[in-house]
Design a protein around this motif. Structure first.
Motif, PDB file in Angstrom:
ATOM      1  N   ILE A  67       0.838  -1.203   0.000  1.00 14.79           N
ATOM      2  CA  ILE A  67       0.000   0.000   0.000  1.00 14.79           C
ATOM      3  C   ILE A  67       0.876   1.258   0.000  1.00 14.79           C
ATOM      4  O   ILE A  67       0.588   2.223  -0.702  1.00 14.79           O
ATOM      5  N   SER A  68       1.957   1.226   0.758  1.00 15.27           N
ATOM      6  CA  SER A  68       2.852   2.398   0.810  1.00 15.27           C
ATOM      7  C   SER A  68       3.488   2.694  -0.537  1.00 15.27           C
ATOM      8  O   SER A  68       3.614   3.859  -0.923  1.00 15.27           O
ATOM      9  N   VAL A  69       3.885   1.661  -1.258  1.00 18.34           N
ATOM     10  CA  VAL A  69       4.497   1.902  -2.566  1.00 18.34           C
ATOM     11  C   VAL A  69       3.442   2.370  -3.566  1.00 18.34           C
ATOM     12  O   VAL A  69       3.735   3.186  -4.453  1.00 18.34           O
ATOM     13  N   CYS A  70       2.195   1.921  -3.413  1.00 20.46           N
ATOM     14  CA  CYS A  70       1.113   2.449  -4.251  1.00 20.46           C
ATOM     15  C   CYS A  70       0.909   3.935  -3.950  1.00 20.46           C
ATOM     16  O   CYS A  70       0.674   4.733  -4.859  1.00 20.46           O
ATOM     17  N   ASP A  71       1.019   4.293  -2.677  1.00 21.98           N
ATOM     18  CA  ASP A  71       0.925   5.696  -2.266  1.00 21.98           C
ATOM     19  C   ASP A  71       1.996   6.520  -2.975  1.00 21.98           C
ATOM     20  O   ASP A  71       1.706   7.545  -3.594  1.00 21.98           O
ATOM     21  N   LYS A  72       3.229   6.050  -2.938  1.00 24.66           N
ATOM     22  CA  LYS A  72       4.336   6.786  -3.555  1.00 24.66           C
ATOM     23  C   LYS A  72       4.168   6.918  -5.066  1.00 24.66           C
ATOM     24  O   LYS A  72       4.644   7.871  -5.671  1.00 24.66           O
ATOM     25  N   GLY A  73       3.488   5.938  -5.673  1.00 17.81           N
ATOM     26  CA  GLY A  73       3.281   5.952  -7.117  1.00 17.81           C
ATOM     27  C   GLY A  73       1.963   6.576  -7.542  1.00 17.81           C
ATOM     28  O   GLY A  73       1.557   6.440  -8.690  1.00 17.81           O
ATOM     29  N   PHE A  74       1.265   7.252  -6.595  1.00 16.84           N
ATOM     30  CA  PHE A  74      -0.018   7.884  -6.880  1.00 16.84           C
ATOM     31  C   PHE A  74      -1.042   6.876  -7.406  1.00 16.84           C
ATOM     32  O   PHE A  74      -1.868   7.196  -8.257  1.00 16.84           O
ATOM     33  N   GLN A  75      -0.982   5.669  -6.882  1.00 13.92           N
ATOM     34  CA  GLN A  75      -1.891   4.595  -7.287  1.00 13.92           C
ATOM     35  C   GLN A  75      -2.931   4.372  -6.196  1.00 13.92           C
ATOM     36  O   GLN A  75      -3.022   3.313  -5.589  1.00 13.92           O
ATOM     37  N   TRP A  76      -3.736   5.405  -5.926  1.00 10.39           N
ATOM     38  CA  TRP A  76      -4.682   5.349  -4.816  1.00 10.39           C
ATOM     39  C   TRP A  76      -5.701   4.233  -4.990  1.00 10.39           C
ATOM     40  O   TRP A  76      -6.063   3.562  -4.031  1.00 10.39           O
ATOM     41  N   LYS A  77      -6.152   4.000  -6.217  1.00  8.78           N
ATOM     42  CA  LYS A  77      -7.158   2.956  -6.465  1.00  8.78           C
ATOM     43  C   LYS A  77      -6.587   1.581  -6.139  1.00  8.78           C
ATOM     44  O   LYS A  77      -7.255   0.758  -5.511  1.00  8.78           O
ATOM     45  N   ARG A  78      -5.350   1.350  -6.532  1.00  6.55           N
ATOM     46  CA  ARG A  78      -4.731   0.056  -6.222  1.00  6.55           C
ATOM     47  C   ARG A  78      -4.531  -0.106  -4.714  1.00  6.55           C
ATOM     48  O   ARG A  78      -4.678  -1.192  -4.174  1.00  6.55           O
ATOM     49  N   ALA A  79      -4.190   0.980  -4.040  1.00  8.81           N
ATOM     50  CA  ALA A  79      -4.040   0.934  -2.579  1.00  8.81           C
ATOM     51  C   ALA A  79      -5.360   0.546  -1.926  1.00  8.81           C
ATOM     52  O   ALA A  79      -5.397  -0.283  -1.006  1.00  8.81           O
ATOM     53  N   ILE A  80      -6.454   1.123  -2.405  1.00  7.72           N
ATOM     54  CA  ILE A  80      -7.784   0.789  -1.888  1.00  7.72           C
ATOM     55  C   ILE A  80      -8.124  -0.668  -2.194  1.00  7.72           C
ATOM     56  O   ILE A  80      -8.687  -1.376  -1.353  1.00  7.72           O
ATOM     57  N   ASP A  81      -7.772  -1.134  -3.390  1.00  8.42           N
ATOM     58  CA  ASP A  81      -8.023  -2.534  -3.750  1.00  8.42           C
ATOM     59  C   ASP A  81      -7.296  -3.485  -2.803  1.00  8.42           C
ATOM     60  O   ASP A  81      -7.863  -4.489  -2.366  1.00  8.42           O
ATOM     61  N   VAL A  82      -6.036  -3.171  -2.490  1.00  3.58           N
ATOM     62  CA  VAL A  82      -5.275  -4.005  -1.558  1.00  3.58           C
ATOM     63  C   VAL A  82      -5.929  -3.972  -0.177  1.00  3.58           C
ATOM     64  O   VAL A  82      -6.109  -5.015   0.465  1.00  3.58           O
ATOM     65  N   LEU A  83      -6.301  -2.786   0.281  1.00  4.21           N
ATOM     66  CA  LEU A  83      -6.961  -2.663   1.576  1.00  4.21           C
ATOM     67  C   LEU A  83      -8.267  -3.451   1.604  1.00  4.21           C
ATOM     68  O   LEU A  83      -8.550  -4.159   2.571  1.00  4.21           O
ATOM     69  N   CYS A  98      -4.108   0.996   7.345  1.00  2.00           N
ATOM     70  CA  CYS A  98      -5.180   1.954   7.041  1.00  2.00           C
ATOM     71  C   CYS A  98      -4.615   3.351   6.803  1.00  2.00           C
ATOM     72  O   CYS A  98      -5.052   4.060   5.891  1.00  2.00           O
ATOM     73  N   GLY A  99      -3.624   3.738   7.600  1.00  2.00           N
ATOM     74  CA  GLY A  99      -2.986   5.039   7.425  1.00  2.00           C
ATOM     75  C   GLY A  99      -2.302   5.162   6.076  1.00  2.00           C
ATOM     76  O   GLY A  99      -2.329   6.223   5.446  1.00  2.00           O
ATOM     77  N   ALA A 100      -1.682   4.069   5.612  1.00  2.00           N
ATOM     78  CA  ALA A 100      -1.035   4.083   4.295  1.00  2.00           C
ATOM     79  C   ALA A 100      -2.076   4.274   3.193  1.00  2.00           C
ATOM     80  O   ALA A 100      -1.841   5.017   2.230  1.00  2.00           O
ATOM     81  N   ALA A 101      -3.234   3.644   3.340  1.00  2.00           N
ATOM     82  CA  ALA A 101      -4.295   3.806   2.340  1.00  2.00           C
ATOM     83  C   ALA A 101      -4.845   5.231   2.368  1.00  2.00           C
ATOM     84  O   ALA A 101      -5.097   5.826   1.319  1.00  2.00           O
ATOM     85  N   VAL A 102      -5.014   5.789   3.555  1.00  2.00           N
ATOM     86  CA  VAL A 102      -5.458   7.181   3.686  1.00  2.00           C
ATOM     87  C   VAL A 102      -4.447   8.109   3.023  1.00  2.00           C
ATOM     88  O   VAL A 102      -4.815   9.025   2.280  1.00  2.00           O
ATOM     89  N   SER A 103      -3.172   7.866   3.260  1.00  2.00           N
ATOM     90  CA  SER A 103      -2.116   8.674   2.661  1.00  2.00           C
ATOM     91  C   SER A 103      -2.149   8.589   1.133  1.00  2.00           C
ATOM     92  O   SER A 103      -1.977   9.599   0.443  1.00  2.00           O
ATOM     93  N   ALA A 104      -2.365   7.382   0.610  1.00  2.00           N
ATOM     94  CA  ALA A 104      -2.414   7.195  -0.845  1.00  2.00           C
ATOM     95  C   ALA A 104      -3.548   8.013  -1.459  1.00  2.00           C
ATOM     96  O   ALA A 104      -3.366   8.667  -2.493  1.00  2.00           O
ATOM     97  N   CYS A 105      -4.691   7.986  -0.812  1.00  2.00           N
ATOM     98  CA  CYS A 105      -5.831   8.764  -1.324  1.00  2.00           C
ATOM     99  C   CYS A 105      -5.575  10.264  -1.177  1.00  2.00           C
ATOM    100  O   CYS A 105      -5.867  11.035  -2.088  1.00  2.00           O
ATOM    101  N   GLY A 106      -5.025  10.655  -0.044  1.00  2.00           N
ATOM    102  CA  GLY A 106      -4.743  12.069   0.194  1.00  2.00           C
ATOM    103  C   GLY A 106      -3.728  12.626  -0.779  1.00  2.00           C
ATOM    104  O   GLY A 106      -3.888  13.732  -1.305  1.00  2.00           O
ATOM    105  N   ARG A 107      -2.674  11.871  -1.044  1.00  2.00           N
ATOM    106  CA  ARG A 107      -1.633  12.324  -1.971  1.00  2.00           C
ATOM    107  C   ARG A 107      -2.193  12.550  -3.366  1.00  2.00           C
ATOM    108  O   ARG A 107      -1.722  13.413  -4.110  1.00  2.00           O
ATOM    109  N   SER A 108      -3.221  11.774  -3.711  1.00  2.00           N
ATOM    110  CA  SER A 108      -3.831  11.897  -5.036  1.00  2.00           C
ATOM    111  C   SER A 108      -5.021  12.842  -5.051  1.00  2.00           C
ATOM    112  O   SER A 108      -5.711  12.955  -6.063  1.00  2.00           O
ATOM    113  N   GLY A 109      -5.281  13.500  -3.910  1.00  2.00           N
ATOM    114  CA  GLY A 109      -6.377  14.452  -3.848  1.00  2.00           C
ATOM    115  C   GLY A 109      -7.753  13.813  -3.817  1.00  2.00           C
ATOM    116  O   GLY A 109      -8.745  14.456  -4.160  1.00  2.00           O
TER     117      GLY A 109
END
Length: 121
Positions: A67-83, A98-109
């Motif tokens: 999930i963290s690497v999805c966050d870094k790659g602006f892959q919020w949808k994939r992070a949510i899928d993993v979660l 959960c925090g990593a998934a929140v971060s992924a979504c936040g980073r992508s707006g």
């Protein structure tokens, strides 16, 4: 762990695919961490897929790294899928996952998804 520290995600995946090698959850966790360090989200998802193919359930460490690497790659949808996969089939998602998934979504707006995730935590 040395491979993860060096960010050698390609070498880690290569080792996991070798015939005769019987990777365990620790091998997959190290591969996930290596992908995270190298910011290789697609390789990280490959590691997760290989883990499932070998009938090994990923642990929270591996899933958090994915999930963290999805966050870094602006892959919020994939992070949510993993979660979502964790919540359906995997180990119990902890605050780090959960925090990593929140971060992924936040980073992508994706603030609507952030609010939804926070409400379900």
């Amino acid at each position: 762990d040395a491979l993860a520290a060096a960010g050698s995600w390609g070498s880690t995946i290569f080792l996991l695919k070798q015939k005769g090698l019987k990777p365990d959850i620790f091998s997959y966790s190290a591969a996930s961490k290596a992908c995270e360090k190298a910011s290789q989200w697609s390789a990280s998802l490959e590691v997760c897929s290989a883990c499932h193919s070998d009938a090994i359930e990923p642990n929270v460490v591996a899933l958090s790294a994915i999930i963290s690497v999805c966050d870094k790659g602006f892959q919020w949808k994939r992070a949510i899928d993993v979660l979502n996969g964790i919540q359906k089939f995997g180990p119990e998602a902890d605050v780090v996952v959960c925090g990593a998934a929140v971060s992924a979504c936040g980073r992508s707006g994706r603030w609507k998804q952030v609010v939804t995730l926070l409400q379900t935590m």
